[in-house]
Design a protein around this motif. Structure first.
Motif: not given
Length: 177
Positions: A46-49, A55-59, A79-87
């Motif tokens: 949920a946080f990632i979404g 992106a830096s907060e998520k990382v 890189v994944l966070a910047e591309q919105k692909r952490l999932q």
């Protein structure tokens, strides 16, 4: 999910190449496993979404949760966070694990049995399977009471069903056709 597999493949290959170059495949596999596990948790997902988080907060949150110290893996997560692909991290982990096993000429086998197997039974079964398939196997066991007796083995896309439930299903199919 096929879409995640397709998206994850180039990221995984690049990361695996870097890990191989640095002789850190096993340690990176452990880091990816932890990341994949954390990302699948409901609150973290949920946080990632959230679109309001950078992106830096998520990382930073993921790195802190996992205790990630490897700078290359941190960069990968960035890189994944910047591309919105952490999932896709769970899929990246699964593919990275497959590449690791392939490098060692090993495949993963999932052995389903009606009852827990003891160490001697597992060793004998693994040896028989390695001989039958001509490959080294890393085995995972799972108990599935629906099998009634026997075992069912999955190696990649191959299934060897030696369970009583499988034999009963085959008998039923033969009798009804």
């Amino acid at each position: 999910m096929a879409e995640f597999a397709t998206i994850a493949r180039p990221y995984t290959k690049a990361l695996f190449g870097l890990a191989k170059e640095n002789n850190q495949i096993e340690s990176w596999l452990g880091g990816l496993k932890a990341l994949a596990s954390v990302v699948q948790q409901e609150k973290v997902a949920a946080f990632i979404g959230q679109s309001g988080k950078s992106a830096s907060e998520k990382v930073e949150m993921l790195v802190d949760l996992v205790g990630l110290s490897n700078p290359n893996l941190k960069n990968f997560v960035s890189v994944l966070a910047e591309q919105k692909r952490l999932q896709i991290l769970p899929e990246v982990y699964a593919q990275f694990q497959d590449l690791t096993l392939a490098l060692n000429h090993t495949k993963q086998a999932v052995i389903y049995s009606a009852y827990p197997l003891n160490d001697a039974q597992l060793e004998d079964l693994t040896a028989d399977l390695q001989k039958r398939f001509g490959i080294n196997l890393k085995t995972i066991t799972e108990v599935d009471p629906e099998l009634i007796g026997g075992v069912k083995v999955e190696i990649g896309d191959q299934v060897l069903d030696l369970s009583l439930q499988g034999k009963l299903n085959a008998l039923y199919a033969a009798m009804t056709n």
